[in-house]
Write an enzyme that holds these catalytic residues in place. Structure first.
Site, short mmCIF file in Angstrom:
data_model
loop_
_atom_site.label_atom_id
_atom_site.label_comp_id
_atom_site.label_asym_id
_atom_site.label_seq_id
_atom_site.Cartn_x
_atom_site.Cartn_y
_atom_site.Cartn_z
N TYR A 1 0.84 -1.21 0.00
CA TYR A 1 0.00 0.00 0.00
C TYR A 1 0.88 1.26 0.00
CZ TYR A 1 -3.76 3.15 1.60
OH TYR A 1 -4.68 4.17 1.73
N LYS B 1 1.07 4.17 -2.88
CA LYS B 1 0.71 5.57 -2.62
C LYS B 1 1.92 6.50 -2.81
CE LYS B 1 -3.68 4.94 -1.63
NZ LYS B 1 -4.75 5.48 -2.50
P1 NAI Z 1 -13.50 2.25 0.65
O1 NAI Z 1 -13.03 0.84 0.64
O2 NAI Z 1 -14.61 2.64 1.59
O3 NAI Z 1 -13.93 2.69 -0.83
C1 NAI Z 1 -13.17 2.36 -1.96
C2 NAI Z 1 -14.06 2.32 -3.18
O4 NAI Z 1 -13.25 1.97 -4.30
C3 NAI Z 1 -15.16 1.24 -3.06
O5 NAI Z 1 -16.41 1.78 -3.46
C4 NAI Z 1 -14.69 0.15 -4.03
O6 NAI Z 1 -15.75 -0.58 -4.62
C5 NAI Z 1 -13.91 0.97 -5.05
N1 NAI Z 1 -12.94 0.16 -5.79
C6 NAI Z 1 -12.09 -0.75 -5.27
N2 NAI Z 1 -11.38 -1.33 -6.26
C7 NAI Z 1 -11.79 -0.76 -7.42
C8 NAI Z 1 -11.44 -0.95 -8.79
N3 NAI Z 1 -10.53 -1.84 -9.15
N4 NAI Z 1 -12.06 -0.20 -9.73
C9 NAI Z 1 -13.00 0.71 -9.37
N5 NAI Z 1 -13.39 0.92 -8.10
C10 NAI Z 1 -12.79 0.19 -7.13
O7 NAI Z 1 -12.20 3.13 0.92
P2 NAI Z 1 -12.04 4.64 1.47
O8 NAI Z 1 -11.64 4.57 2.90
O9 NAI Z 1 -13.20 5.45 1.10
O10 NAI Z 1 -10.73 5.09 0.66
C11 NAI Z 1 -10.78 5.84 -0.53
C12 NAI Z 1 -9.37 6.26 -0.90
O11 NAI Z 1 -8.79 6.99 0.17
C13 NAI Z 1 -8.45 5.07 -1.17
O12 NAI Z 1 -7.58 5.39 -2.25
C14 NAI Z 1 -7.66 4.95 0.14
O13 NAI Z 1 -6.42 4.34 -0.08
C15 NAI Z 1 -7.54 6.41 0.52
N6 NAI Z 1 -7.27 6.63 1.93
C16 NAI Z 1 -8.17 6.25 2.91
C17 NAI Z 1 -7.88 6.49 4.25
C18 NAI Z 1 -8.84 6.13 5.35
O14 NAI Z 1 -8.52 6.36 6.52
N7 NAI Z 1 -10.03 5.59 5.06
C19 NAI Z 1 -6.63 7.14 4.64
C20 NAI Z 1 -5.77 7.50 3.54
C21 NAI Z 1 -6.10 7.25 2.24
#
Ligand code: NAI
Length: 247
Positions: free
Chosen positions: A155, A159
């Protein structure tokens, strides 16, 4: 404030979590929010949730790692809406484990979705932005891409790659009036973090100067700013939204 009136704003991975809140925030400011996500059922739910509030949204089911499908989706978006103003590369996954135990598959899939997916969507959308001589791209990285983290080498590498990719594309696209920035969220309250045990959460909170987890709105607000004209002199940067965790 409707400063994104009819701006076509595509957000990958926006059927839920941070991506959804970004898509909704842009729609509330007048944008046509394009929900791009691998999960078809959630895409429909997200589109309905935005349109039921009287705002504009359309959805496409896609996997950001599929070159042809992503190309087709952006072609269709531009055919239907005339242009693409903002792209937010948010789709991301984790497959946490220590390096010694990490399978090649866990490494590849995380790099594919988080880093290659960002490259593919950027390439497809930027073709139209380059012709328009106008556009904004925001890549959702993570503080882990800056600091690293035990158990998250795949990861963190993905990133960190997103941040380097951001700097390079900002330089490539600047002459065509396309700005590219990354954001690095810290510890944000989402479904991903809701499952963490209380002890882990309180340990994290101790290390955050602002002593709270971030909300998905904190992340969306930063995207609204970076996509706005108020940020017209900002490109190639990574902005943390982490309560002061990384300085
Ligand atoms: P989440 O798991 O709630 O949402 C991710 C979304 O991406 C889901 O709707 C999923 O279906 C979609 N997805 C996954 N693989 C995919 C693919 N191959 N093609 C299209 N869509 C796909 O995650 P969250 O927490 O909302 O994270 C969103 C972004 O923020 C990510 O890039 C994560 O790495 C980043 N992030 C999140 C943090 C946190 O604390 N939640 C902290 C730092 C970064």
């Amino acid at each position: 404030m409707r400063n994104f009136e009819n701006k076509v704003t595509a957000v990958t991975g926006s059927a839920r979590g941070i991506g959804y809140s970004i898509a909704e925030a842009f729609a509330k400011r007048g944008a046509i929010s394009i929900i791009l996500d691998i999960n078809k059922e959630d895409v429909d739910l997200a589109v309905n949730k935005i349109t039921e509030q009287g705002f504009k949204a359309h959805g496409y089911q896609l996997d950001v790692t599929n070159n042809e499908v992503v190309e087709q989706a952006f072609k269709q978006i531009v055919e239907e809406h005339g242009r693409i103003d903002v792209l937010i590369n948010n789709a991301g996954i984790t497959r946490d484990t220590l390096v010694l135990k990490m399978s090649e598959e866990d490494w590849d899939r995380v790099l594919d979705v988080n880093l290659k997916g960002t490259f593919i969507s950027t390439q497809k959308a930027s073709r139209y932005m380059l012709k328009q001589r106008d556009g904004v791209i925001i890549n959702v990285a993570s503080v882990i891409g800056i600091s690293g983290n035990a158990g998250q080498a795949n990861y963190a590498a993905s990133k960190g790659g997103v941040i380097a990719f951001t700097k390079s594309t900002a330089k490539e696209f600047a002459s065509r009036n396309i700005r590219v920035n990354a954001i690095a969220p810290g510890f944000i309250e989402t479904e991903m973090t809701a499952i963490l045990p209380e002890g882990v959460v309180s340990k994290y909170l101790e290390s955050i100067p602002l002593k709270r987890m971030g909300s998905i709105n904190d992340v969306a607000n930063l995207c609204l700013f970076l996509a706005s004209d108020e940020a017209s002199y900002i490109t190639g940067q990574t902005i943390n939204v982490d309560g002061g965790l990384i300085t």
